[in-house]
Design a protein around this motif. Structure first.
Motif, short mmCIF file in Angstrom:
data_model
loop_
_atom_site.label_atom_id
_atom_site.label_comp_id
_atom_site.label_asym_id
_atom_site.label_seq_id
_atom_site.Cartn_x
_atom_site.Cartn_y
_atom_site.Cartn_z
N ASN A 47 35.63 33.86 42.47
CA ASN A 47 35.52 35.27 42.10
C ASN A 47 34.35 35.52 41.16
O ASN A 47 33.74 36.59 41.18
CB ASN A 47 36.83 35.75 41.47
N LYS A 48 34.02 34.52 40.33
CA LYS A 48 32.86 34.64 39.45
C LYS A 48 31.57 34.75 40.28
O LYS A 48 30.70 35.58 39.99
CB LYS A 48 32.79 33.42 38.52
N TYR A 49 31.46 33.93 41.30
CA TYR A 49 30.29 33.99 42.18
C TYR A 49 30.23 35.33 42.92
O TYR A 49 29.15 35.89 43.15
CB TYR A 49 30.31 32.83 43.18
N PHE A 97 35.92 41.70 38.09
CA PHE A 97 34.66 42.30 37.63
C PHE A 97 34.73 42.62 36.14
O PHE A 97 33.79 42.35 35.38
CB PHE A 97 34.36 43.56 38.44
N LYS A 98 35.86 43.20 35.72
CA LYS A 98 36.00 43.54 34.30
C LYS A 98 36.07 42.29 33.44
O LYS A 98 35.57 42.26 32.31
CB LYS A 98 37.24 44.40 34.10
N LYS A 99 36.67 41.23 33.96
CA LYS A 99 36.77 39.98 33.21
C LYS A 99 35.39 39.38 32.98
O LYS A 99 35.10 38.84 31.91
CB LYS A 99 37.65 38.99 33.98
N THR A 129 34.13 48.27 34.12
CA THR A 129 34.45 48.51 35.52
C THR A 129 33.17 48.55 36.35
O THR A 129 32.08 48.76 35.80
CB THR A 129 35.20 49.84 35.69
N PRO A 130 33.26 48.37 37.67
CA PRO A 130 32.06 48.43 38.52
C PRO A 130 31.31 49.75 38.42
O PRO A 130 30.08 49.78 38.43
CB PRO A 130 32.63 48.22 39.93
N SER A 131 32.05 50.87 38.31
CA SER A 131 31.39 52.18 38.24
C SER A 131 30.58 52.32 36.97
O SER A 131 29.45 52.84 36.99
CB SER A 131 32.43 53.30 38.33
N VAL A 132 31.13 51.85 35.84
CA VAL A 132 30.39 51.91 34.57
C VAL A 132 29.17 51.00 34.63
O VAL A 132 28.08 51.36 34.18
CB VAL A 132 31.31 51.50 33.40
N PHE A 133 29.33 49.81 35.22
CA PHE A 133 28.21 48.88 35.33
C PHE A 133 27.07 49.49 36.14
O PHE A 133 25.89 49.35 35.78
CB PHE A 133 28.68 47.58 36.00
N ARG A 134 27.41 50.18 37.22
CA ARG A 134 26.37 50.78 38.06
C ARG A 134 25.68 51.93 37.34
O ARG A 134 24.47 52.13 37.50
CB ARG A 134 26.97 51.27 39.38
#
Length: 417
Positions: A359-361, A399-401, A406-411
């Motif tokens: 999952n990390k990859y 993703f949060k870990k 969250t993915p949306s915030v990251f984007r």
């Protein structure tokens, strides 16, 4: 608030009552209503237990679906008691399902909204949707406290004249008003359900197979509820006093519940969350390899270095983690590393288990390619599926870990260069 009369059954009423019982078509419709009602209650109870206890990933969406199904199932339980006449033996169940009918529609709407918007916790404003149910329960409380004899007298009259049930006013409003309100409110909620589903599919016009299954289920769920409540609304305008009509409505409601529940059983990914079972299998195999062979504790530094090189080269060049069905056994066969050695190396070098490493990859792959052109039309959930995640919950948690967001915030904070 008007008083509820305590009426005894006259000989004339008894003649009508027994004439009704001798009507063959009425007996048949009653039997069907009883069978379907209790079947809906039993199957609904099983579904609720699965959603709140058996399912290992209990979520807010599961809770809302369980509330909706339980309200429906309890309505069928009380309807079965009435259709079978058993309600006369347990009269205190009479009217207890009425407030639950106000719960069905908002619970269904919030469930659909939660699934589509990926909401993970209860909001205080969500409670406002259940205000009519709370109000109705409060106004019925004095009636609930009345004696069993009073309720039996009322039920005996209803068995002779079903429309008497709608004429009663146990609370601030007559039951007929509540019947209209429940149906109209339900249709409004279900219309909004249908609208937000259509908006979601319009916004995310390219869906992966998992999303398509979810949308198909939500569409079916919503359309069944709309059909059922539409028939109920038509029946309220007909003013038909036939007792068989009331049995027919019970059959319609029970059939709707049974169809929804059977559909759920045929979609185990929705009911059980089977999308993550392959990950559970990986974890079980990893634990087994650690506990059944102690040789993984005696790896030399050279062995660990060699295994690490093989693992990283394999993951970086082949990218097998993009396949959602990728398992530990696949890596064992492709890298020629024994299972217990592979597990020990991952634990020693990366301080995590096999699932965590994979999952990390996957998360790193998403971070590098989140603005890729091929993903421009995909939702965040779709991107997760493209990276090998089988479920939305695992994707979001992983993703949060790894990133702390969250993915949306990251984007948003990492705009396209």
């Amino acid at each position: 608030m008007s008083c509820i009369p305590c009426v005894s059954i006259t000989p004339e009423y008894q003649i009508i009552y027994y004439d009704n019982l001798l009507n063959k078509s009425l007996l048949i419709s009653s039997d069907i209503a009883v069978i379907l009602s209790f079947s809906g209650f039993l199957l609904g109870s099983v579904i609720v237990l699965i959603l709140i206890s058996v399912n290992p990933k209990f979520t807010y969406a599961n809770f809302l679906l369980a509330v909706c199904v339980f309200s429906f199932a309890y309505l069928m339980f009380v309807s079965g008691l009435i259709a079978s006449g058993l309600i006369l033996k347990v009269p205190h169940f009479f009217r207890t399902a009425s407030p639950f009918i106000y719960i069905i529609a908002p619970a269904a709407y919030l469930y659909v909204r939660t699934v589509l918007d990926e909401e993970v916790k209860f909001s205080f404003f969500d409670l406002l949707h259940f205000t009519p149910a709370i109000f109705h329960f409060v106004e019925l409380t004095p009636f609930f406290l009345k004696s069993a004899e009073t309720k039996i007298n009322i039920l005996e009259i209803i068995f002779i004249d079903p429309d008497y049930s709608l004429a009663l006013q146990e609370g601030f409003l007559p039951q007929k008003w509540h019947s209209f309100l429940k149906t109209i409110i339900g249709l409004i909620y279900f219309s909004f359900q249908f609208y937000i589903i259509r908006q979601y599919t319009k916004k995310n016009h390219i869906l992966d197979s998992y999303q398509e299954k979810i949308i198909q289920w939500l569409d079916w769920f919503t359309l069944m509820l709309i059909s059922c409540y539409s028939l109920l609304l038509v029946s309220l305008f007909t003013n038909n006093e036939s007792y068989s009509i009331h049995h027919l409505l019970t059959v319609v409601i029970a059939s709707t519940l049974l169809i929804i529940l059977i559909y759920l059983f045929l979609q185990p990914q929705i009911l059980y969350g089977l999308a993550d079972f392959s990950e559970s299998e990986n974890l079980a195999n990893e634990i087994l390899s650690q506990t059944t062979d102690n040789r993984n504790l005696s790896l030399s530094a050279d062995q660990i270095s060699d295994y690490r090189y093989r693992i990283e080269k394999y993951l970086e060049t082949k990218k097998p983690y993009l396949d959602s069905s990728f398992r530990m056994q696949d890596m064992v066969e492709d890298t020629c590393i024994q299972r217990h050695h592979l597990s020990a190396t991952i634990n020693t070098v990366y301080q995590m288990n096999f699932n965590g490493l994979i999952n990390k990859y996957r998360v790193n792959y998403i971070k590098k390619n989140i603005h890729a052109k091929k993903w421009s039309n995909l939702s965040l959930e779709g991107i997760g599926m493209e990276a090998g995640f089988k479920s939305r919950s695992t994707f979001l948690q992983s993703f949060k870990k790894e990133t702390g967001m969250t993915p949306s915030v990251f984007r948003e904070i990492n705009p396209q260069p």
